[in-house]
Design a protein around this motif. Structure first.
Motif, short mmCIF file in Angstrom:
data_model
loop_
_atom_site.label_atom_id
_atom_site.label_comp_id
_atom_site.label_asym_id
_atom_site.label_seq_id
_atom_site.Cartn_x
_atom_site.Cartn_y
_atom_site.Cartn_z
N LYS A 107 -14.40 43.08 -4.69
CA LYS A 107 -12.97 43.13 -4.40
C LYS A 107 -12.63 42.12 -3.31
O LYS A 107 -13.44 41.81 -2.44
CB LYS A 107 -12.57 44.54 -3.95
N LEU A 108 -11.41 41.61 -3.38
CA LEU A 108 -10.88 40.73 -2.35
C LEU A 108 -9.63 41.37 -1.77
O LEU A 108 -8.89 42.07 -2.47
CB LEU A 108 -10.55 39.36 -2.94
N GLU B 2 -12.64 39.35 -10.36
CA GLU B 2 -12.72 38.69 -11.66
C GLU B 2 -11.36 38.60 -12.34
O GLU B 2 -10.98 37.55 -12.88
CB GLU B 2 -13.71 39.42 -12.56
N LYS B 3 -10.58 39.68 -12.29
CA LYS B 3 -9.26 39.68 -12.92
C LYS B 3 -8.30 38.75 -12.18
O LYS B 3 -7.42 38.14 -12.80
CB LYS B 3 -8.70 41.10 -12.95
N LEU B 4 -8.48 38.62 -10.88
CA LEU B 4 -7.65 37.72 -10.09
C LEU B 4 -7.88 36.28 -10.52
O LEU B 4 -6.93 35.51 -10.73
CB LEU B 4 -7.99 37.88 -8.60
N GLU C 67 -13.95 36.24 7.38
CA GLU C 67 -14.68 36.34 6.10
C GLU C 67 -13.76 35.96 4.94
O GLU C 67 -13.59 36.69 3.96
CB GLU C 67 -15.26 37.74 5.89
N GLU C 68 -13.22 34.76 5.04
CA GLU C 68 -12.19 34.34 4.09
C GLU C 68 -12.78 33.90 2.75
O GLU C 68 -13.82 33.26 2.67
CB GLU C 68 -11.39 33.17 4.69
N TYR C 69 -12.06 34.28 1.71
CA TYR C 69 -12.30 33.77 0.36
C TYR C 69 -10.98 33.15 -0.07
O TYR C 69 -9.95 33.83 -0.11
CB TYR C 69 -12.70 34.89 -0.60
N ARG C 70 -11.01 31.86 -0.38
CA ARG C 70 -9.73 31.20 -0.61
C ARG C 70 -9.59 30.62 -2.01
O ARG C 70 -10.56 30.25 -2.67
CB ARG C 70 -9.48 30.12 0.43
N SER D 13 -9.67 37.94 1.93
CA SER D 13 -10.82 38.25 2.78
C SER D 13 -11.74 39.19 2.04
O SER D 13 -11.32 39.93 1.14
CB SER D 13 -10.37 38.90 4.09
N LYS D 14 -13.01 39.17 2.41
CA LYS D 14 -13.96 40.14 1.88
C LYS D 14 -13.95 41.42 2.70
O LYS D 14 -14.66 42.37 2.38
CB LYS D 14 -15.36 39.53 1.85
#
Length: 312
Positions: A22-23, A141-143, A229-232, A116-117
C-alpha cells in the motif's frame, strides 16, 4: 524465500513496490474530495517541491562518484563537464529556484505526485497537513494501472548517499561495457592513472550517463528527508495531448505550478482502501463526515482517527 527486488529497468536501479503493498498520500479535505469525486491528483512542478535542491542533487552524487573512483583527476573534471553539458542539453533538470517558465519549454518539465510507504507518520502529518488533514491508503498495483493512460515513471526515493553512488557506478560500468562492445577499446583504461579516452568514446558514454543521471535525479534526495519514505510518480505535462498546461495554486502567498493527473477508466473505482483522519481533526463528526462522503461516492472504506497523542 525472499522476493527479488524489482527495479525501474536494467540500468536504472530505482526499487519498485511489490504487488500487495500500500502507498499513502497525505492531503487536505479538498484534496480528498478532488481525488475521490474527480479521480484526479495534483502533481506539483519538480522545482517547487519542499527540497530546494530537488532534481539537481544528482549532480552532487555524480561529482562524488567521479572524485571517488576516477584516479586521473584531470580526466575526472573532463568527464564531469561532458556529462553535465549533455544533461544541460537534455534540459530535464534545471538549477535550483530557476525554471524555464516559457510555454515552448514546458515539455521538459516534470511534475510529481508524492506518496509514502508510511501510514500515520507524525513527520508527514506535520509537514503536509498540520495534523488536520487525511492520510489516504491506496493499493499500489491498482494505482499504477490507473495512471497507465499517460507517460510516467515511478519508484522509491533513495536517500542513502552510498547507495546513490553505487547506482551511478553500476550505470557507468554498464556504459563502459557498451562502449567496448561498440569498438571503443580504449575505455578499458577508464579507471587508470593516466586515462587516454578519445572524444568520440567520451561523448558516447557522457550521453548515456546524462540520461541515466537525469532519471536518477527524479529519485535521489538528501538524507535529511529520509523519514518521508517517499514513493513518487513523475509525470510530464503532455500539453498537446491532454490539456496538461500548468495551473497555479496559492500557498502561503506563493504561486505553485501544478497539473492535474487523471486516474483513467470511467468504470474503475479509485483504489482507495483506508482513510485516517488527522489527530487535530478530533471533532466527533470528523470521522463520521468523511465516512458519509465516501459512502455517497459508493465507497465502503475503513475510516479511523489518528492515534498520535497530541496535547494541543
Amino acid at each position: 524465500m525472499t522476493r527479488k527486488t524489482r527495479y525501474l529497468d536494467e540500468w536504472i536501479h530505482v526499487p519498485l513496490c511489490n504487488i500487495g503493498e500500500k502507498l499513502f498520500h497525505y492531503t487536505t479535505a479538498e484534496g480528498v474530495q478532488g481525488i475521490v469525486e474527480n479521480k484526479q491528483f495534483i502533481a506539483t512542478k519538480s522545482d517547487f517541491l519542499n527540497d530546494k535542491l530537488e532534481f539537481v542533487y544528482s549532480l552532487e552524487v555524480l561529482n562524488k562518484l567521479i572524485d571517488t573512483y576516477i584516479v586521473d583527476k584531470e580526466f575526472g573534471r573532463r568527464l564531469y563537464r561532458s556529462i553535465k553539458d549533455e544533461m544541460d542539453e537534455l534540459a530535464i533538470i534545471t538549477p535550483s529556484c530557476e525554471t524555464f517558465c516559457v510555454p515552448e519549454k514546458e515539455h521538459v518539465s516534470f511534475y510529481v505526485v508524492a506518496f509514502s510507504k508510511q501510514e500515520n507518520s507524525a513527520l508527514l502529518w506535520a509537514e503536509f497537513t498540520d495534523f488536520k488533514g487525511y492520510c489516504l491508503g491506496f493499493d499500489y498495483e491498482k494505482l499504477v494501472r490507473g495512471f497507465s493512460g499517460r507517460s510516467f515513471l515511478h519508484g522509491t526515493v533513495i536517500y542513502d548517499e552510498e547507495a546513490q553512488v553505487t547506482c551511478l557506478l553500476e550505470a557507468l560500468l554498464s556504459c563502459i561495457r557498451t562502449a567496448v562492445e561498440q569498438g571503443f577499446t580504449e575505455v578499458e583504461g577508464f579507471f587508470d592513472e593516466a586515462t587516454q579516452i578519445g572524444e568520440e568514446a567520451l561523448t558516447g558514454i557522457s550521453k548515456d550517463m546524462a540520461m541515466i543521471c537525469s532519471v536518477y535525479a527524479m529519485f535521489f534526495k538528501g538524507e535529511f528527508f529520509k523519514g518521508e519514505e517517499e514513493y513518487r510518480f513523475v509525470f510530464s505535462p503532455l500539453i498537446d495531448e491532454r490539456g496538461g498546461r500548468p495551473r497555479f495554486r496559492i500557498l502561503d502567498q506563493m504561486f505553485l505550478p501544478y497539473i492535474m493527473v487523471e486516474f483513467d477508466g470511467a468504470d474503475i473505482p479509485i483504489p482507495l482502501e483506508s482513510v485516517t483522519v488527522g489527530a487535530k481533526n478530533n471533532s466527533d463528526i470528523a470521522v463520521r463526515g468523511v465516512r458519509s462522503f465516501l459512502m455517497g461516492q459508493g465507497l465502503s472504506i475503513p475510516v479511523k482517527l489518528s492515534d498520535i497523542p497530541l496535547r494541543y
